[in-house]
Design an enzyme around this catalytic site. Structure first.
Site, PDB file in Angstrom:
ATOM      1  N   HIS A 191      89.856  21.204 -39.548  1.00  0.00           N
ATOM      2  CA  HIS A 191      89.134  21.424 -39.547  1.00  0.00           C
ATOM      3  C   HIS A 191      87.633  21.779 -39.673  1.00  0.00           C
ATOM      4  CE1 HIS A 191      91.553  22.614 -35.919  1.00  0.00           C
ATOM      5  NE2 HIS A 191      90.379  21.475 -34.841  1.00  0.00           N
ATOM      6  N   GLU A 415      98.800  16.258 -26.340  1.00  0.00           N
ATOM      7  CA  GLU A 415      99.084  16.317 -27.707  1.00  0.00           C
ATOM      8  C   GLU A 415     100.206  16.576 -28.446  1.00  0.00           C
ATOM      9  OE1 GLU A 415      95.174  18.937 -29.327  1.00  0.00           O
ATOM     10  OE2 GLU A 415      95.787  19.691 -27.154  1.00  0.00           O
ATOM     11  N   ASP A 439      96.797  16.496 -33.008  1.00  0.00           N
ATOM     12  CA  ASP A 439      97.792  17.374 -33.249  1.00  0.00           C
ATOM     13  C   ASP A 439      99.259  17.060 -32.453  1.00  0.00           C
ATOM     14  OD1 ASP A 439      97.314  20.649 -33.432  1.00  0.00           O
ATOM     15  OD2 ASP A 439      96.057  20.563 -31.771  1.00  0.00           O
ATOM     16  N   CYS A 486      91.043  11.122 -28.249  1.00  0.00           N
ATOM     17  CA  CYS A 486      89.713  12.247 -28.638  1.00  0.00           C
ATOM     18  C   CYS A 486      90.250  12.984 -29.646  1.00  0.00           C
ATOM     19  CB  CYS A 486      89.072  12.877 -27.674  1.00  0.00           C
ATOM     20  SG  CYS A 486      90.867  14.449 -27.431  1.00  0.00           S
TER      21      CYS A 486
HETATM   22  C1  PEP Z   1      93.496  17.296 -31.624  1.00  0.00           C
HETATM   23  O1  PEP Z   1      94.347  17.466 -31.816  1.00  0.00           O
HETATM   24  O2  PEP Z   1      93.317  15.425 -31.802  1.00  0.00           O
HETATM   25  C2  PEP Z   1      92.334  17.493 -31.244  1.00  0.00           C
HETATM   26  C3  PEP Z   1      91.446  16.125 -30.334  1.00  0.00           C
HETATM   27  O3  PEP Z   1      91.762  18.968 -31.103  1.00  0.00           O
HETATM   28  P1  PEP Z   1      91.434  19.667 -31.992  1.00  0.00           P
HETATM   29  O4  PEP Z   1      91.669  18.888 -33.147  1.00  0.00           O
HETATM   30  O5  PEP Z   1      90.539  20.038 -32.083  1.00  0.00           O
HETATM   31  O6  PEP Z   1      92.948  20.436 -32.071  1.00  0.00           O
HETATM   32 MG    MG Z   2      94.343  19.479 -30.803  1.00  0.00          MG
END
Ligand code: PEP
Ligand code: MG
Length: 535
Positions: A191, A415, A439, A486
């Site tokens: 993150h 995911e 994920d 995404c």
């Molecule tokens: C992902 O897991 O690719 C996703 C877009 O969600 P996050 O990165 O917020 O877990």
């Molecule tokens: Mg994710």
């Protein structure tokens, strides 16, 4: 003659996770101070004066940060922390310890420990404030020891921030002085990386040795290649910044909807955490493909009220016609303190994302109600999707609950490999899928997405991941429904043609990534994209 104050040029390398280049003096984020052995305190009055100065400096720093931030919630949190540092009982306790012969750092440490115990014993919300006290303790003890305060520095000039790692809350609270980020730990889909991209800050993670570079050394950071060059002159730094400005201007000149060289449309959408991420770059994107609603509440200890949620969602819906809202994805690397979820031995495999509904059912229902209310208030038709969907039964249940509230476009994030393998069955119950490659890589390769040593396993070009993406895209094609990506892979310009070749219909990414992806797509025909995907 070499400048003795400037170290010789040296190149460090890490993983580039947020594109762009910048340069400036490096400032390291200090960690919690280590308490040295106690020293005899012959003059309690001097120790008491040091205690007062340390607590005042901590409160003043927090109040300055509160005044500087544009984020009202962050300002509230910082002001509340400043009030805790000014608590007369805390100060009196520390003074008492000093009168009993402790030096100022130990007297402060003892006073904070006492207050921490009291709060922890009270339980519930107050026990959660114990973590705040730890943060204040680190700041006050460091100041009394004459060390820099831990936490994001604020040196009063633009700088490159270097840290071992950053918590989501640290990254969310970065001020405008930060030119770029370099961390010694962290992975490409952590993150820290995602938030750096959302802020448009060049960032490099997993950069070994960067913490050994002294503060003030001028460095350049290339967030695409992962190179960190140490020992620049200020003139070199100005050249890097100017080169970056020119490259951004060149790419921004492109504009318009996403399409391949032969005109095949591919929606280019944005990943955002709040309306504030819809900056000027957002204007020429085609909508929001991932609204990470949990980012609104990362440092909250009290649940957001229904009205507050409606206002935050409506602010985004009012600004753009297509918005894909993801319901709260709490747990593991994105803890939401207000949920009070208990610690788990394997949090990434535990209660996170949609699974939180199993233990706290009201949270999802309230959020869906708030999304529906925001849609009514703004006249928008948001798309809504759940994170961490694993089975068809979960997808069916989520779709039922969303549709019961008048939300007509309902989807799931892919995911978990189990969901990708059932893509067609899932999509039969839904209106769209959105592939979260961050994920999906983590769970396909059994490799922690935050782990800097496993980045090669998390490379989205791996055939196993591409096969899962292809399964989802084929399901979309068979049922005539959209399937986008995404995860962070969608913002990688070199990967975009391959994803399009596999059949995905949209790419959603941090605003900063859009120009380069648009530019790269426009250089390939759909046939070339398909050939890339079949290699
Ligand atoms: C992902 O897991 O690719 C996703 C877009 O969600 P996050 O990165 O917020 O877990
Ligand atoms: Mg994710």
């Amino acid at each position: 003659m070499p400048d003795p104050a400037r170290p010789p040029r040296q190149r460090l390398s890490g993983l580039g996770v947020s594109p762009g280049r910048s340069a400036g003096p490096l400032v390291r984020m200090a960690g919690p101070p280590e308490l040295p052995a106690a020293r005899p305190a012959a003059d309690p009055a001097a120790e008491i004066a040091t205690i007062a100065k340390a607590l005042e400096a901590v409160a003043a720093d927090l109040r300055r940060r509160a005044a500087d931030t544009a984020d009202a919630t962050a300002a509230e949190v910082l002001d509340a922390l400043a009030m805790m540092a000014e608590d007369p009982m805390l100060r009196e306790d520390a003074e008492r310890h000093a009168r009993e012969g402790r030096d100022a750092p130990h007297a402060l440490d003892a006073a904070f420990a006492g207050h921490r115990e009291t709060l922890a014993a009270l339980g519930g919300y107050l026990a959660e404030r114990a973590a705040d006290l730890d943060d204040l303790r680190h700041r006050a003890v460091a100041t009394a020891l004459g060390l820099p305060m831990p936490g994001v520095p604020s040196p009063g000039h633009p700088y490159v921030l270097v840290a071992e790692d950053l918590s989501p809350a640290d990254t969310a609270g970065l001020g405008p002085e930060v030119l770029a980020l370099v961390t010694e730990r962290g992975g490409p889909t952590s993150h820290t990386a995602i938030l750096a991209r959302s802020r448009g800050l060049p960032a490099v993670v997993a950069c070994g040795g960067v913490l050994d570079v002294p503060d003030g050394t001028v460095v350049s950071v290339d967030g695409r290649t992962g190179d960190v060059t140490v020992g620049l002159t200020p003139e070199d730094a100005a050249d890097v910044i100017e080169g970056d400005r020119r490259e951004r201007a060149r790419l921004a000149g492109g504009g318009g909807p996403g399409r391949t060289a032969d005109g095949h449309p591919v929606k280019l959408l944005l990943n955002i955490g709040s309306a504030a991420d819809l900056g000027p770059d957002a204007a020429d994107a085609e909508g929001v493909g991932l609204f990470r609603t949990e980012f609104l509440y990362l440092d909250r200890r009290q649940p957001p009220s229904f009205d507050e949620q409606v206002a935050a969602y409506a602010e985004v819906f009012a600004r753009t016609s297509l918005v894909v809202v993801r319901t709260l994805d709490a747990g593991t690397d994105k803890p939401l303190p207000f949920l009070g979820l208990p610690p788990e031995p394997n949090p990434a495999l535990g209660v996170r994302g949609l699974r939180v509904d199993r233990v706290l059912p009201g949270v999802l229902d309230t959020q869906l109600d708030a999304i529906a209310a925001a849609a009514r208030d703004t006249g928008a038709t948001p798309w809504v999707m759940a994170p961490m969907v694993t089975t068809v039964a979960e997808a069916t249940d989520f779709a039922r609950r969303a549709r019961a509230r008048g939300l007509t476009q309902v989807g799931a994030m892919i995911e978990v490999p189990a969901a990708a393998l059932q893509a067609e069955e899932l999509l039969a119950e839904l209106d769209f899928l959105s592939i979260g490659t961050n994920d999906l890589s983590q769970y396909t390769f059994a490799a922690d997405r935050q782990h800097p040593g496993l980045a090669d396993l998390l490379d989205p070009r791996q055939p196993a991941l591409l096969k899962l993406i292809a399964l989802c895209a084929e399901a979309g094609h068979a049922l005539g429904k959209p399937v986008g990506v995404c995860g962070e892979a969608a913002g990688d310009p070199l990967l975009a043609p391959l994803l399009v070749g596999l059949g995905v219909t949209s790419l959603s990414m941090a605003p900063i990534c859009v120009p380069a992806v648009r530019d790269e797509l426009s250089r390939h025909t759909l046939e070339e994209c398909r050939r890339l995907a079949s290699l």
